[in-house]
Each structure stands twice: as structure tokens, then as C-alpha cells.
Enzyme design. Structure first.
Site, short mmCIF file in Angstrom:
data_model
loop_
_atom_site.label_atom_id
_atom_site.label_comp_id
_atom_site.label_asym_id
_atom_site.label_seq_id
_atom_site.Cartn_x
_atom_site.Cartn_y
_atom_site.Cartn_z
CE LYS A 98 1.62 -1.09 -4.16
NZ LYS A 98 2.80 -0.23 -3.97
CD GLU A 120 9.28 -4.24 -1.97
OE1 GLU A 120 10.09 -4.81 -2.73
OE2 GLU A 120 8.48 -3.36 -2.34
CB SER A 386 -4.36 3.53 -5.09
OG SER A 386 -4.53 3.55 -3.69
#
Lengths: 407, 278
Positions: A98, A120, A386
């Protein structure tokens, strides 16, 4: 619904933000001027070498890139087929992919003079990355998170608060990611003059799906170079999990025009595709939500249905529009893995490789367990790892201890 | 043929007053009560009726209207039943313009062409679709205009002079000026700022300009209507409805009158505006 295969799978979106019939800008008028400003600001940043130089500096020294491409020898031996490599995005600062996207968006926000950032988050990984970079650059940060997710992802909530962000538990709907996104959009409509909405995945109104994909494509670009160095050639297959699909898009995009490479996206099948799940492509159809047209879970009246996944990060009834298009044109194979399969993969990887993965990439590992044994030993497979599992340790621990007691 | 909408604004002009536009959610709290409320509104002084099409994820609406939509969905409301409600209303009222307001996905799933045909046949006059900006006009706006339905666009404080022509290009019926940046039910707008904004929009269009978001009382309605061609009230009516429900969220004998009485008071406010201005 199959359309003609284009010459390039990498040229999208078109000027209006469409990938085939997907994408677009389906937002309230209040937001349109800002979205057009953002489109312009991003186009300018993209063309500015100084932007890339600054970004590359932070990627190297703050995020810790390039992330390693690791040969998973024990998993490879165990499965007895393809040679499995992990792209180690879980080793990034903040523990997931991210941060690549958030860094890029925060740098665009700074160019636009925005001082307040909203985001969010589902599992909290995007929230933690956003809170981290807001701390680093001295920006106000508000993170919307479904109240259910606030409960099941406590470690990340505490982390965000330590970093100085305000975490707002969202009580509407199923109190998960979809509702957090609605609430963030409401905040944005209200505070549009000074606020930048940092979207966590390759979804939302144009230019977000394209911009987030571009920032995440560092994953696939590094993989190309690293696999050449390790094996002297490109991989034969790629696998990544998909909620909104940003880690997958980042790995896939630089390889889309290499026709020999098989590409697999793995959606969350929850309790199973005939029950509660979060597999928008396998169980949904095209519709319009949160600023874009894409595959969505909905009823026959077009009302959006709640998604379910053991992984808060995949618990979303939609998927990025570029994935919808790649599915329709047949370039990427979309599979799904259940909660149980993900849990089994979570445990296998922890035991065999000493890597505790997040529940999200555990879905991808689950499909590796199926696909790898069927491939020859010279088949090179890359899995996008990830995120790391720290945030999921309490939740998985509770589940496993509960089962041990029941036996 | 003059449309119901144009006829209504022509009549209001003759009477020298602004329009009172009401919003209620279709099917809230149940289809029968909802029809009774809509039927009571013209009597209470509503000049134009907006009917919300319930949607699970109304991202530009506040908690009151979101809750109203969820009550309606829980009571089994669908887009098809919303059109039935309009048909039911038309049995007793052939002149009050009806505008459907909502989000695009249920219409997209219903099928745009089929929806426009059914809406027209049911007696719908216009559409306000919150998440369809001019950039997506080919989706529904252009087909709606071809089908003879008004497509009413929202203009907001962020819509500057450069963008206004694009927003107004395919707008018809009236322009809905959103008086605040924010969601429905938020703080009231400043009437002098609204007056300036309405004047700015009127430099770009001959269409009537109605103002909504943040109008809750007869006094605010009067102040807004003095500077605009219409005042839109939604959340206050929805809140009055909610307050009349029993603990299970079901309609009571007071429900229809709770909405109609507040509408009547607000209508008086709007009607008072022009007399005060003259």
C-alpha cells in the site's frame, strides 16, 4: 461478454477514463471540478522528471525498495512443480504494497497544496500507510474504517492512532470497507476545498484507477529486472490476490503485453461462491458504484450486496475497473479461494518458509498450491506477497485456538 | 405539447411566486404509506415533488436520507415499485410534476431504454441522478432528453463559471443549485450567498433555478425562496416522517399528517417569500 483483444493491454484508460465499458467518472457534481484538477495535476507530475526523482528517493530510502524477489525453495519442494518466487512487498515499510501508492498520492497532494488527507481502509494496511506518510510530511489525516474492521484489526487501529491519524469507525451498512468508502466520499464532498482523498486501490473515479496502477507498477517493473537477473528470462506465470486489486494490477501491468505469460488474479470466495463471498468477477456483474463501472455484487434490483471474506482487506463488493476489462478481454484468469483455503495456505507458508503472510496474499498462495504442482519444474511462477500477517495474527490465533478447543 | 414542468413554472410566474419542491423517499416506511404521503403533498402546497429511488449506497446523502432508503428497501421497495407509486399518484393528479432522484446503478441494471419508457408511461417528468456528471451524459442524460424527460442537473458552489456551461448544456426543466458543499441534511445555507450564486447561474441560463440542501424551516425556506425560483426540502420531511414511526419503524396513524403538516408550514414560508419581496 467478450470483446476483441486489443494490440496492447497497457494503453488504457482512454481520455474519458474508460477501460472498455468499465471505469469512468460517476460522482456528484461537487467533486467533479476537483477530480478534473487532480487529473491535470497528476498528468503534470507524471511528465515531470523532478517528481520521479523525488519519488524514487523516498521509495529507496524510506519505503525500502526494491523489495526482494525471493526463491521459495521449501514451498517449491513441497508442491513439487513450478519454481516459486515471492515478490516480497510485505518487507516494505508499513508492511504491505500500500505504501507505494500512498507515497505517490501524497506527493501529488502536496503539489496541489492540500493539507488534509482522508482515506478509507479495510484491513488497515492502507490506513497505516496513509497515516505514516501524513506523519512524515506533516499533514492532517483522517481514516474511515468500518466498525467491524476496527474490531478485527485492532493492531492496525492502534498503529494509525500512534502515527497521529484520527480513525473514524463507520457504523452504517455492514460496517466494513464499502461503508468506509461511502463515508470517505461524504467527507470529501463536504471538505472538498482543502481535502485530498487518498484512495487505497485501483478503483474509484478516473484518474484514480490509472494513477494507483501507475504507482503500484513498480512491483511488476522490479520483478521483470529481478527475474532476468535470477533466471535470465521472464517468469512464466504471475499470481496475486484481489480485493480492489491494486497489488495485482501493480504486478500484472508491466507484463500484460507478454502474451506467453499466464496471469492469475485470486478473489476471495469467503464461505464459497454459492454462499457469502467477495468474488465480484466470479459472482457479480457490471454496475456502477463509488465512481466507476465495474463488476459488482448486487441483487436483481441493482442494490449492492454485502461482501464477505475472512480477510478485511478483500471484503469489498467490487473490483478495480481495469481488472473487469482484463477479465472481459480474456487476458487475465480470475480464480477464487475460500476462507478455509486461505487459512490453510497461511499456516503452510508460516511453517515452510518462516513467513507469516497477511490473509490477503494467503488467498493467492492457496491457488499456488493448486496450480504449481501441475506445472513443469522449469516453470517460473511469481506470487505477490502483498502484505505481512502481523495484523492478522490475533484473528487467526483466535480461530485456530477455538478449533483446537472444539476438538 | 408543454411539459408539466414548464406549465408549472409558467403558472408560478403568473402567480409571482417561487416553487415549493418537496423530497420524500419512495417506499418509506412502506409502499402504501408512501403513496398516501405523495398524494397528500400537492394539497399541502408542494408545487413539484421529488421522489427518491432508494439505493443501498447513497454517497451524497446524509444519515436521514440514507436511513429512509434502507427502511424502504427493507419494506421491499424496488425501482419497479417506485414507478408503480408514480402511476398510483397520477390516477388522482395529472398536473404536479414528478422528479425521480437517486443513483445510477438501479437504473443501469433495470436497463436505460426500458426504464425511460416505463418512467415516461408512469407519468414521471424528470430525473436527478446524483452520480451522473456531464462527463457521463451519454449514459442516461441524452437518452432521457430524447425520450422527452427532463434531466435536471445539480450545480454546486464548486461549479465555477468556466464549468457552468458544461453543466447547463443538457439540463432541462430547472437547475438544482446545491447550496452547500456537503451531503443532504447538513448545515443551512447562507441566503445571501445563495442569492449571489443563483444570480450567477442565471447569467448562463434562462431555466428556473431551485435551491436545496440545508433548508429545514419555514423561515429558511422563505429566505431562500426570496432569491430563487424554488426551494427544495427533503431531510426535514424525512425526519418528520421518522419521528412519527413506532419503535419497530412502522407507520402510525400520525405518519402521513406529520409529513403533510410540516410541508404545509414550509409551503407557507415559501409563499410568504414573494409577498415579502414585493
Amino acid at each position: 461478454m467478450t470483446t476483441a483483444r486489443p494490440n496492447s493491454f497497457r494503453s488504457g484508460p482512454d481520455d474519458r477514463g474508460h477501460f472498455g465499458i468499465f471505469g469512468g467518472r460517476f460522482v456528484a457534481e461537487t467533486l467533479m471540478p476537483l477530480i478534473l484538477d487532480l487529473e491535470k495535476a497528476y498528468a503534470e507530475a507524471k511528465a515531470d522528471p523532478a517528481f520521479h526523482a523525488e519519488m524514487n528517493g523516498y521509495l529507496k530510502h524510506y519505503v525500502g525498495r526494491p523489495s526482494p524477489l525471493y526463491f521459495a525453495e521449501r514451498l517449491t519442494e513441497h508442491l513439487g512443480g513450478a519454481k516459486i518466487y515471492f515478490k516480497r512487498e510485505e518487507l516494505n515499510h508499513t508492511g504491505s504494497h500500500k505504501v507505494n501508492n500512498v507515497l505517490g498520492q501524497i506527493m501529488v497532494a502536496r503539489r496541489m497544496g492540500k493539507k488534509r488527507i482522508i482515506a478509507e481502509t479495510g484491513a488497515g494496511q492502507h490506513g497505516v500507510a496513509t497515516a505514516t506518510l501524513c506523519a512524515r510530511f506533516g499533514l492532517d489525516c483522517v481514516v474511515y474504517m468500518g466498525a467491524v474492521d476496527v474490531e478485527r484489526q485492532q493492531p492496525n487501529v492502534i498503529r494509525m492512532e500512534m502515527l497521529g491519524a484520527k480513525v473514524v469507525p463507520v457504523q452504517s451498512g455492514a460496517k466494513t470497507l464499502k461503508d468506509a468508502m461511502n463515508e470517505a466520499l461524504r467527507d470529501w464532498v463536504t471538505n472538498v476545498h482543502d481535502t485530498f482523498y487518498c484512495i487505497g486501490t485501483v478503483a474509484g473515479p478516473h484518474p484514480y484507477p490509472m494513477m494507483v496502477r501507475d504507482f503500484q507498477s513498480v512491483i511488476g517493473s522490479e520483478t521483470r529486472t529481478q527475474m532476468q537477473e535470477a533466471e535470465g528470462r521472464l517468469p512464466d506465470s504471475l499470481i496475486a490476490c484481489i480485493g480492489g486489486g491494486s497489488n495485482a494490477m501493480g504486478l500484472f501491468h508491466p507484463f500484460l503485453d507478454d502474451p506467453a505469460i499466464e496471469i492469475y488474479g485470486v478473489e476471495a470466495a469467503g464461505h464459497g461462491l454459492t454462499q457469502l463471498h467477495a468474488a465480484s468477477i466470479a459472482g457479480g456483474r457490471p454496475g456502477v458504484l463509488h465512481g466507476n463501472r465495474t463488476y459488482l455484487l448486487m441483487d436483481e434490483d441493482g442494490q449492492i450486496e454485502e461482501a464477505h471474506s475472512i480477510s478485511a482487506g478483500l471484503d469489498y463488493p467490487g473490483i478495480g475497473p481495469e481488472h473487469s476489462w482484463l477479465h472481459d478481454v480474456g487476458r487475465v484468469n480470475y480464480l477464487s479461494a475460500t476462507d478455509e483455503e486461505a487459512l490453510a495456505a497461511f499456516q503452510l507458508l508460516s511453517r515452510l518458509e518462516g513467513i507469516i503472510p497477511a490473509l490477503e496474499p494467503a488467498h493467492a498462495i492457496a491457488k499456488v498450491m493448486e496450480l504449481a504442482p501441475k506445472k513443469p519444474r522449469d516453470h517460473l511462477m511469481v506470487v505477490n506477497l502483498s502484505g505481512r500477517g502481523d495484523k492478522d495474527v490475533p484473528q487467526v490465533g483466535d480461530i485456530l485456538r477455538g478449533r483446537a478447543k472444539a476438538q | 405539447m408543454t411539459s408539466r414542468m414548464d406549465a408549472r413554472f409558467a403558472q408560478l410566474k403568473k402567480e409571482g411566486r417561487s416553487a415549493f419542491v418537496t423530497f420524500v423517499m419512495s417506499g418509506d416506511p412502506d409502499p402504501e404509506t408512501s403513496l398516501a404521503i405523495v398524494k397528500a403533498l400537492p394539497q399541502a402546497g408542494a408545487d413539484i415533488i421529488e421522489i427518491g429511488m432508494p439505493f443501498t449506497d447513497p454517497m451524497a446523502d446524509g444519515p436521514s436520507i440514507q436511513a429512509a432508503g434502507l427502511r424502504a428497501l427493507k419494506a421491499g421497495m424496488t425501482l419497479k415499485k417506485t414507478l408503480q407509486l408514480v402511476r398510483g399518484f397520477r390516477e388522482s393528479d395529472a398536473v404536479t410534476p414528478i422528479v425521480l432522484m437517486g443513483y445510477y446503478n438501479p437504473i443501469y441494471i433495470y436497463g436505460v431504454d426500458r426504464f425511460l419508457e416505463d418512467a415516461k408511461a408512469a407519468g414521471v417528468d424528470g430525473l436527478i441522478i446524483v452520480d451522473l456528471p456531464p462527463e457521463e451524459d451519454i449514459e442516461l442524460c441524452i437518452p432521457a432528453l430524447k425520450a422527452g424527460l427532463n434531466f435536471i442537473r445539480l450545480a454546486t458552489p464548486t461549479t465555477d463559471d468556466k464549468r457552468l456551461p458544461a453543466v447547463l448544456a443538457n439540463t432541462s426543466g430547472f437547475v438544482y443549485y446545491v447550496s452547500i458543499t456537503g451531503i443532504t441534511g447538513a448545515a443551512a445555507a447562507d441566503s445571501s450567498a445563495v442569492g449571489a450564486a443563483v444570480a450567477r447561474i442565471k447569467r448562463h441560463t434562462a431555466l428556473p433555478v431551485c435551491v436545496g440542501f440545508g433548508i429545514r424551516t419555514p423561515e429558511t425556506a422563505r429566505a431562500i425562496a426570496a432569491n430563487a425560483d424554488g426551494a427544495v426540502v427533503g431531510t426535514a420531511l424525512v425526519d418528520a416522517l421518522r419521528a412519527s414511526l413506532d419503535t419497530e419503524g412502522r407507520a402510525t396513524p400520525k405518519t402521513v399528517s406529520a409529513v403533510a403538516d410540516l410541508a404545509a408550514a414550509l409551503a407557507q414560508g415559501v409563499r410568504g417569500a414573494q409577498q415579502a419581496a414585493e
